[in-house]
Design a protein around this motif. Structure first.
Motif, PDB file in Angstrom:
ATOM      1  N   LEU A 133      22.307  49.913  63.699  1.00  0.00           N
ATOM      2  CA  LEU A 133      22.305  48.938  64.723  1.00  0.00           C
ATOM      3  C   LEU A 133      21.349  49.537  65.892  1.00  0.00           C
ATOM      4  O   LEU A 133      21.859  49.267  67.037  1.00  0.00           O
ATOM      5  CB  LEU A 133      23.662  48.601  64.994  1.00  0.00           C
ATOM      6  CG  LEU A 133      24.424  47.905  64.057  1.00  0.00           C
ATOM      7  CD1 LEU A 133      25.977  47.615  64.682  1.00  0.00           C
ATOM      8  CD2 LEU A 133      23.988  46.658  63.659  1.00  0.00           C
ATOM      9  N   THR A 134      20.381  49.461  65.727  1.00  0.00           N
ATOM     10  CA  THR A 134      19.348  49.746  66.908  1.00  0.00           C
ATOM     11  C   THR A 134      19.001  48.446  67.359  1.00  0.00           C
ATOM     12  O   THR A 134      19.079  47.413  66.967  1.00  0.00           O
ATOM     13  CB  THR A 134      18.322  50.591  66.334  1.00  0.00           C
ATOM     14  OG1 THR A 134      17.411  49.746  65.358  1.00  0.00           O
ATOM     15  CG2 THR A 134      18.434  51.840  65.644  1.00  0.00           C
ATOM     16  N   GLU A 135      18.166  48.564  68.596  1.00  0.00           N
ATOM     17  CA  GLU A 135      18.051  47.399  69.439  1.00  0.00           C
ATOM     18  C   GLU A 135      16.876  46.459  68.471  1.00  0.00           C
ATOM     19  O   GLU A 135      17.187  45.374  68.229  1.00  0.00           O
ATOM     20  CB  GLU A 135      17.501  47.591  70.608  1.00  0.00           C
ATOM     21  CG  GLU A 135      17.209  46.603  71.538  1.00  0.00           C
ATOM     22  CD  GLU A 135      16.826  46.977  72.945  1.00  0.00           C
ATOM     23  OE1 GLU A 135      16.264  45.801  73.623  1.00  0.00           O
ATOM     24  OE2 GLU A 135      17.080  47.988  73.383  1.00  0.00           O
ATOM     25  N   PRO A 136      16.022  47.230  68.164  1.00  0.00           N
ATOM     26  CA  PRO A 136      14.996  46.435  66.894  1.00  0.00           C
ATOM     27  C   PRO A 136      15.703  45.648  65.961  1.00  0.00           C
ATOM     28  O   PRO A 136      15.391  44.543  65.521  1.00  0.00           O
ATOM     29  CB  PRO A 136      13.969  47.289  66.740  1.00  0.00           C
ATOM     30  CG  PRO A 136      14.071  48.481  67.689  1.00  0.00           C
ATOM     31  CD  PRO A 136      15.312  48.441  68.029  1.00  0.00           C
ATOM     32  N   VAL A 138      18.989  44.713  65.809  1.00  0.00           N
ATOM     33  CA  VAL A 138      19.787  43.664  66.304  1.00  0.00           C
ATOM     34  C   VAL A 138      18.759  42.245  66.608  1.00  0.00           C
ATOM     35  O   VAL A 138      19.136  41.471  66.117  1.00  0.00           O
ATOM     36  CB  VAL A 138      20.553  44.084  67.434  1.00  0.00           C
ATOM     37  CG1 VAL A 138      21.258  42.899  68.059  1.00  0.00           C
ATOM     38  CG2 VAL A 138      21.527  45.175  66.966  1.00  0.00           C
ATOM     39  N   GLN A 139      17.674  42.767  67.362  1.00  0.00           N
ATOM     40  CA  GLN A 139      16.851  41.519  67.507  1.00  0.00           C
ATOM     41  C   GLN A 139      16.331  40.869  66.264  1.00  0.00           C
ATOM     42  O   GLN A 139      16.189  39.570  66.272  1.00  0.00           O
ATOM     43  CB  GLN A 139      15.632  42.177  68.403  1.00  0.00           C
ATOM     44  CG  GLN A 139      16.119  42.627  69.864  1.00  0.00           C
ATOM     45  CD  GLN A 139      14.955  42.961  70.600  1.00  0.00           C
ATOM     46  OE1 GLN A 139      13.864  43.113  70.126  1.00  0.00           O
ATOM     47  NE2 GLN A 139      15.064  43.160  72.090  1.00  0.00           N
TER      48      GLN A 139
END
Length: 325
Positions: A133-136, A138-139
């Protein structure tokens, strides 16, 4: 009087923006294209003139049109647009994929379901793997989930064989769902209560859908007519690809317009659903669960004729309007 004067429909009947975009402009474009081919020398029943088609001659013919000829052209375009107007819903339904099954519709529906599955997979990319669940990620998952809801209805059995059909089915299935409303039966009651700004946005986006659909269907028919007219013109037959490409572009535009139209319907329910309940004399709910229950009661009445339950209560207005059982 010039051919360009025919772009403006007669005052009164064709002055409305919707009539111009949806009815008049596609008809004008189709008729002008076929007329230019005809004036250039294309005939299905005779060989083309020596040297092939002459668009210089076509432009000369167009420039030399008299007042009576332009008036006749305007009336012909307007009459055709008016006569086709009752078939607008049928054109939309055709491009949605409704009606009798056409060859390949089953495979087309399966392709749409496969594309829906790809959006679902992207929306759950890191499900069950917290380390991923890295930011990219999740986005990307959030974007995919949003597009999935905009482009496809939730149940698989509602998936249509076309992208346009699925975009509109997604709106029918998803708009108002979070509040307990069935958009198909609630929308005709909500629409008259919209504020001016919201209604203008909804109408503009609906006109964009209808205009693009009419252009797509009209250009497809024009491509067929052009191919017939150019059948004896050798390589000039490739000119029939022009309206065909325009038809494809218009269809893609209709899909994008349908997505935007669905967004405006969501906004309309978000902002004006309490106005609908108030107009119905309904006590405003105290929490989301009560709201969904009351909305479901009304939708059951509109859709199936199921009477409101004994637990339902009207609000009593200070003006004396309203009813209390």
């Amino acid at each position: 009087m010039k051919l360009g004067d025919a772009v403006t429909p007669p005052a009164g009947l064709g002055s409305g923006r919707r009539f111009f975009m949806v009815g008049y402009l596609p008809t004008y474009a189709a008729l002008l294209f076929v007329l230019l081919l005809f004036w250039a020398g294309a005939r299905a029943w005779v060989e083309p003139p020596q040297g092939g088609l002459s668009f210089g001659r076509a432009w000369q013919t167009a420039a030399a049109l008299g007042v009576g000829e332009v008036v006749f052209l305007v009336l012909a375009i307007t009459l055709t647009a008016v006569l086709l107007n009752p078939f607008q819903t049928a054109m939309v339904r055709l491009l949605e994929g409704y009606g009798p099954a056409w060859p390949g519709s089953g495979r087309a529906r399966e392709r749409q379901r496969a594309r829906k599955k790809k959006w679902q997979d992207r929306a759950t990319l890191a499900q069950g793997n917290p380390a991923a669940l890295t930011e990219p990620v999740v986005q990307e998952a959030g974007f995919a989930g949003s597009e999935l809801r905009r482009r496809y209805p939730l149940p698989d059995h509602l998936v249509r064989p076309t992208a346009l059909g699925n975009a509109l089915a997604a709106a029918d299935d998803g708009v108002g769902r979070a509040f307990g409303f069935d958009a198909v039966v609630a929308w005709p009651r909500l629409y008259p209560l919209l504020g001016d700004e919201t209604r203008a946005i909804v109408d503009d986006r609906r006109d964009a859908v209808d205009g693009a659909v009419r252009m797509a269907v009209t250009m497809a028919v024009t491509a067929v007519v052009s191919a017939v007219v150019l059948v004896r013109c050798g390589g000039w037959l490739a000119l029939a690809l022009i309206p065909l490409v325009l038809s494809w572009i218009a269809y893609r535009g209709a899909v994008q317009a349908a997505l935007a139209y669905g967004d405006s319907l969501h906004a309309a329910f978000d902002l004006h659903r309490f106005a609908l309940l108030t107009a119905l004399g309904t006590k405003l709910p105290n929490d989301p669960a009560e709201e969904r229950m009351v909305a479901a009661w009304w939708c059951d009445l509109w859709r199936q004729g199921i009477p409101l339950p004994p637990a339902f209560r009207y609000t009593v207005e200070e003006t004396g309007q309203g009813e209390q059982p």
